[in-house]
Design a protein around this motif. Structure first.
Motif, PDB file in Angstrom:
ATOM      1  N   SER A 178       0.803  -1.253  -0.148  1.00 50.63           N
ATOM      2  CA  SER A 178      -0.119  -0.018  -0.006  1.00 50.63           C
ATOM      3  C   SER A 178       0.722   1.109  -0.027  1.00 50.63           C
ATOM      4  CB  SER A 178      -0.838   0.090   1.117  1.00 50.63           C
ATOM      5  OG  SER A 178      -0.193   0.277   2.464  1.00 50.63           O
ATOM      6  N   THR A 179      -0.088   2.565  -0.243  1.00 51.58           N
ATOM      7  CA  THR A 179       0.668   3.809   0.004  1.00 51.58           C
ATOM      8  C   THR A 179       0.151   4.386   0.993  1.00 51.58           C
ATOM      9  OG1 THR A 179       1.079   3.745  -2.464  1.00 51.58           O
ATOM     10  CG2 THR A 179       0.955   6.025  -1.158  1.00 51.58           C
ATOM     11  N   VAL A 180       1.088   4.834   2.073  1.00 50.50           N
ATOM     12  CA  VAL A 180       0.760   5.478   3.232  1.00 50.50           C
ATOM     13  C   VAL A 180       1.003   6.957   3.271  1.00 50.50           C
ATOM     14  CG1 VAL A 180       0.825   5.146   5.941  1.00 50.50           C
ATOM     15  CG2 VAL A 180       0.984   3.234   4.668  1.00 50.50           C
ATOM     16  N   ARG A 207       5.021   2.551  -0.682  1.00 54.88           N
ATOM     17  CA  ARG A 207       5.452   3.855  -0.662  1.00 54.88           C
ATOM     18  C   ARG A 207       4.824   4.725   0.484  1.00 54.88           C
ATOM     19  NH1 ARG A 207       2.769   7.348  -5.324  1.00 54.88           N
ATOM     20  NH2 ARG A 207       4.383   8.754  -5.073  1.00 54.88           N
ATOM     21  N   LEU A 208       5.983   5.412   0.951  1.00 57.66           N
ATOM     22  CA  LEU A 208       5.537   6.210   2.095  1.00 57.66           C
ATOM     23  C   LEU A 208       5.507   7.793   1.792  1.00 57.66           C
ATOM     24  CD1 LEU A 208       5.796   5.347   5.578  1.00 57.66           C
ATOM     25  CD2 LEU A 208       6.955   7.531   5.167  1.00 57.66           C
ATOM     26  N   ASN A 226      12.666   5.624   3.691  1.00 54.30           N
ATOM     27  CA  ASN A 226      12.339   6.058   2.146  1.00 54.30           C
ATOM     28  C   ASN A 226      11.012   7.004   2.071  1.00 54.30           C
ATOM     29  OD1 ASN A 226      14.170   4.171   1.584  1.00 54.30           O
ATOM     30  ND2 ASN A 226      12.996   2.463   1.657  1.00 54.30           N
ATOM     31  N   GLY A 227      10.970   7.820   2.730  1.00 51.75           N
ATOM     32  CA  GLY A 227       9.866   9.019   2.751  1.00 51.75           C
ATOM     33  C   GLY A 227      10.018   9.756   1.487  1.00 51.75           C
ATOM     34  N   GLU A 228       8.938  10.138   0.954  1.00 46.61           N
ATOM     35  CA  GLU A 228       8.802  11.050  -0.384  1.00 46.61           C
ATOM     36  C   GLU A 228       7.946  12.186   0.122  1.00 46.61           C
ATOM     37  OE1 GLU A 228       6.903   9.228  -3.814  1.00 46.61           O
ATOM     38  OE2 GLU A 228       7.313   7.327  -3.001  1.00 46.61           O
ATOM     39  N   PHE A 229       8.723  13.525   0.127  1.00 49.17           N
ATOM     40  CA  PHE A 229       7.921  14.678   0.485  1.00 49.17           C
ATOM     41  C   PHE A 229       7.098  15.141  -0.809  1.00 49.17           C
ATOM     42  CE2 PHE A 229       8.382  19.211   1.111  1.00 49.17           C
ATOM     43  CZ  PHE A 229       7.508  19.464   2.414  1.00 49.17           C
ATOM     44  N   VAL A 230       6.005  15.327  -0.515  1.00 52.42           N
ATOM     45  CA  VAL A 230       5.086  15.523  -1.568  1.00 52.42           C
ATOM     46  C   VAL A 230       4.222  16.686  -1.187  1.00 52.42           C
ATOM     47  CG1 VAL A 230       4.835  13.192  -2.601  1.00 52.42           C
ATOM     48  CG2 VAL A 230       3.294  13.659  -0.863  1.00 52.42           C
TER      49      VAL A 230
END
Ligand SMILES: O=C(O)[C@H](O)CO
Length: 328
Positions: A155-157, A180-181, A196-200
């Motif tokens: 999942s994507t959290v 995805r985190l 592996n956090g993506e800043f969005v």
């Protein structure tokens, strides 16, 4: 031995774990008066109790505003809150008066992250609903289509506010196989790389997440952040979790989103008000799990919070370092 007259006056707004009381007693520098109850101090008692105090040890249920500061008078040197959140303190007013503030970050991070994970899994996998069905005779057989809910694997959290608690949740999510985190907040965080956090942008987080977890603090910017527009951008299959403060959510809009099938489910450890009245519409929904603000209610954590709050108070009273002083 100091004479009682030389002791510094402290007011404690609730019965707190022994750990903190022992530290204050052992220090021998303060004369403590206390609202000796498990229930919150009535406002009139707070205004009375704080009079002439040099130190105030309070909880997140106590609104510490100009009226309380006026009642305390000019001797008040330090406010120590036994909480990591400090939205109940009128920080500008406190700062203006040169009063120091202690709070309890770090020591409740693990407990709150664990509870948030429990709430997320319970909400997604419909555990309270399942328990209820077992008790009320609704369990007729093993059924292929019954009580299914989304899983974390693949999942994507999205985490709103990747601070201490958000990060601890992200670390706990990793072994579940989250794909995805995503995270949003004021700025990108260097420590996000560890998970592996993506800043969005917030919009991306809201529309792409299968699970949204709110862990940001309550500020004028985050108040009412999760509203109709927010929920309308979420996936219909998504699960919403809040373990920060109730006021980050517009509860009428959340009710609408849950009851109309705009989103799948919500788990809340915090509400507005607290306690949530038993007649509240959110409590009629099977797809809404509400807990009574128990993020930090782990056996040893409250004692550690109490000890830290006591040490902060002593530091402020004695004009020395406070282990966790709020810088503002
Ligand atoms: O602010 C806090 O400390 C939490 O909400 C409760 O422990």
């Amino acid at each position: 031995m100091k004479a009682v007259g030389e002791l510094m006056k402290v007011f404690i707004t609730r019965r707190i774990p022994q750990e903190g009381m022992k530290i204050l007693t052992a220090a021998g520098v303060c004369e403590v008066s206390q609202w000796d109850s498990d229930e919150p101090v009535p406002r009139t008692e707070l205004l009375r109790g704080v009079q002439g105090a040099q130190g105030l040890l309070c909880l997140l249920t106590d609104k510490i505003d100009a009226e309380v500061l006026d009642a305390a008078g000019p001797n008040l040197k330090v406010i120590s809150t036994m909480s990591v959140g400090f939205d109940h303190l009128a920080v500008d007013e406190i700062k203006k008066r040169g009063i120091r503030v202690g709070y309890t970050p770090d020591v409740l991070t693990d407990a709150t992250a664990e509870l948030t994970m429990a709430l997320l899994l319970a909400t997604a996998r419909r555990i309270p609903e399942g328990v209820e069905e077992v008790k009320n005779g609704g369990w007729s057989s093993w059924k292929p289509l019954w009580l299914c809910g989304p899983g974390l694997s693949g999942s994507t959290v999205g985490i709103i506010g990747l601070g201490r608690i958000g990060m601890a949740i992200a670390q706990r999510l990793m072994p579940f196989g989250v794909k995805r985190l995503l995270y949003s907040g004021r700025t990108a965080k260097a420590h996000a790389a560890e998970v592996n956090g993506e800043f969005v942008p917030m919009e991306t987080l809201v529309s792409e997440s299968d699970f949204i977890v709110v862990t940001c603090s309550l500020t004028p910017e985050t108040q009412g952040l999760c509203n109709k527009a927010f929920f309308s951008k979420m996936k219909k299959t998504a699960v919403f979790i809040n373990s920060s403060r109730g006021a980050v959510v517009n509860q009428e809009d959340l009710y609408e989103a849950l009851s109309s099938g705009q989103i799948a489910a919500a788990g809340l450890d915090v509400t507005t008000p607290e306690p949530l009245p038993t007649s509240h519409p959110l409590l009629t929904l099977k797809n809404c799990v509400v807990l009574p603000h128990i993020g930090s209610a782990e056996n040893s954590t409250r004692g550690v919070m109490s000890a830290l709050a006591a040490r902060n108070l002593l530091g402020g009273l004695q004009g020395s370092d406070m282990p966790s002083e709020l810088s503002f």
